[in-house]
Design an enzyme around this catalytic site. Structure first.
Site, PDB file in Angstrom:
ATOM      1  N   GLY A 209       0.821  -1.188   0.000  1.00 30.22           N
ATOM      2  CA  GLY A 209       0.000   0.000   0.000  1.00 30.22           C
ATOM      3  C   GLY A 209       0.865   1.250   0.000  1.00 30.22           C
ATOM      4  N   CYS A 210       0.248   2.391  -0.299  1.00 29.83           N
ATOM      5  CA  CYS A 210       1.005   3.646  -0.385  1.00 29.83           C
ATOM      6  C   CYS A 210       1.524   4.087   0.983  1.00 29.83           C
ATOM      7  CB  CYS A 210       0.150   4.730  -1.036  1.00 29.83           C
ATOM      8  SG  CYS A 210      -1.542   4.839  -0.396  1.00 29.83           S
ATOM      9  N   TYR A 211       0.651   4.134   1.984  1.00 27.02           N
ATOM     10  CA  TYR A 211       1.117   4.516   3.327  1.00 27.02           C
ATOM     11  C   TYR A 211       2.199   3.561   3.836  1.00 27.02           C
ATOM     12  CZ  TYR A 211      -2.715   7.915   3.988  1.00 27.02           C
ATOM     13  OH  TYR A 211      -3.566   8.984   3.889  1.00 27.02           O
TER      14      TYR A 211
END
Length: 406
Positions: A209-211
């Site tokens: 995921g991005c985070y």
């Protein structure tokens, strides 16, 4: 390009080549030639690079046939944009159930110059002319579709469906049972700079995921070196609105987002178990974090501001030195000069992660700031980086776009 040092990496529908001697020890260069037949009667897919032959400009064919599932979302559009300049990968199949029958240019006018196959529904997809797949489908739908794909395909999944090794944890956080537990056991978590060796031999990679990408890249080396405490890690993260996807949602309307900041997923954001899984792996001890994400009135970009306790006797300089050593040979992860604050503007449209470390005014604590483009290093760019590695090509291929500024 000489093939003397090349070894073959063969697939059921083509033969690719690894350069085992050139470039860096981590990445290989492709050299073979495989004709790409387009699907369902379309013309042969050309590369965008040009060759001159007998005084005429000729188009050369690309080697690896790519299927793009979920082409009508933001991450799908980013895959198309990145592959436009990839010398080896050509898209031969695109799916988008709600946009079936349409061209990519009609859905994304900025991609109108791309000569690509018409999008089809997933149920009508023909994988006979596909070697590898980017799966950009929504969480919860991906497991069943990937489960039904030919076993010969290399797959990078951009959803969350294969990121959590514990399927019961997946059910707890995503509210539905995991229907492909055997595939989950096979999946490799694809945080490229940390898991490169495992990615090389993977068939299915779960793209982070991005985070979690923006958070784990600075924290993993520091935890591995025992430079920070596992307790009291506080993460204040902010993302552009594109991170919420392209679907029409009231909360994402301009009037709801503009001129304000919105905290969401407070205490229960779905990226928490993914972050803790990665940090626990390197700590060999349970790591928990306090994580709060915020939606910002910008289109793309992500910043994670991380507050940590340093281990006894450790200094800010020790943290900086460890990150410098860990990433000094990495193409896309950069530690900035002392005192320089990372800005999302400086990674926009690129696959870079910029980071830096600052002393907190509270003794014994440090502040780490990490920025990425949530759609590139946080999604499609890292996915392409991973597939390059899986197929033996230099991992920066198609990813040398410089950040857009201003």
């Amino acid at each position: 390009m000489s093939a003397a040092t090349f070894s073959s990496l063969c697939f059921s529908r083509g033969c690719f080549w690894k350069d085992e001697a050139k470039n860096s020890p981590r990445v290989m260069k492709g050299s073979g030639k495989v004709k790409i037949s387009s699907i369902r009667g379309s013309a042969t897919l050309p590369t965008k690079s040009l060759q001159v032959e007998d005084g005429k400009t000729q188009k050369s064919e690309k080697q690896v046939r790519i299927g793009l599932l979920g082409a009508s979302g933001y991450t799908g559009a980013e895959i198309v944009r990145l592959l436009a300049n990839h010398p080896y990968f050509g898209i031969t199949l695109m799916t988008a159930d709600r946009k079936a029958g349409q061209s990519i240019g009609s859905v994304f006018p900025h991609l109108i110059s791309q000569d690509l196959p018409t999008m089809v529904a997933v149920k009508d997809a023909d994988f006979s002319n596909v070697d590898a797949v980017f799966c950009c489908l929504p969480h919860g739908t991906t497991q069943e579709i990937i489960k039904g794909l030919p076993k010969s395909l290399k797959i990078v999944d951009l959803s969350a469906d294969f990121r959590l090794r514990d399927v019961s944890e997946y059910e707890e956080w995503y509210g539905q049972p995991h229907i492909a537990p055997d595939l989950q056991k096979e999946a490799v978590y694809g945080l490229t700079e940390i898991s490169r060796e495992d990615i090389k031999n993977a068939r299915l990679v779960a793209n982070p995921g991005c985070y979690p990408t923006s958070i784990q890249l600075p924290l993993v080396p520091l935890i591995q070196a025992n430079l920070i405490q596992y307790r009291n890690i506080i993460i204040d993260a902010k993302s552009g609105v594109s991170g919420a996807g392209r679907g029409a949602k009231e909360a994402n309307l301009y009037s709801e987002i503009a001129e304000g900041i919105y905290s969401y997923g407070v205490t229960r954001h779905r990226h928490v178990p993914e972050i803790e899984q990665g940090l626990t792996d390197v700590a060999s001890s349970k790591v928990t974090v306090s994580f709060t994400p915020h939606l910002m009135p910008m289109i793309r970009g992500m910043q994670s501001t991380i507050y940590v306790e340093m281990a006894p006797g450790v200094t800010i300089e020790d943290l900086c030195q460890q990150l410098k050593i860990s990433y000094e040979h990495e193409e896309f992860v950069k530690l900035l000069e002392k005192g320089v604050v990372p800005r999302t503007h400086n990674v926009r449209g690129s696959n870079y992660c910029l980071m830096n470390v600052f002393p907190d005014r509270i003794p014994g604590r440090a502040i780490i700031i990490s920025v990425i483009d949530n759609l590139v290093k946080g999604a499609s760019g890292q996915a392409l980086q991973n597939l390059n590695i899986m197929l033996g090509f230099p991992e920066n291929t198609g990813l040398l776009y410089q950040p857009l500024f201003p």
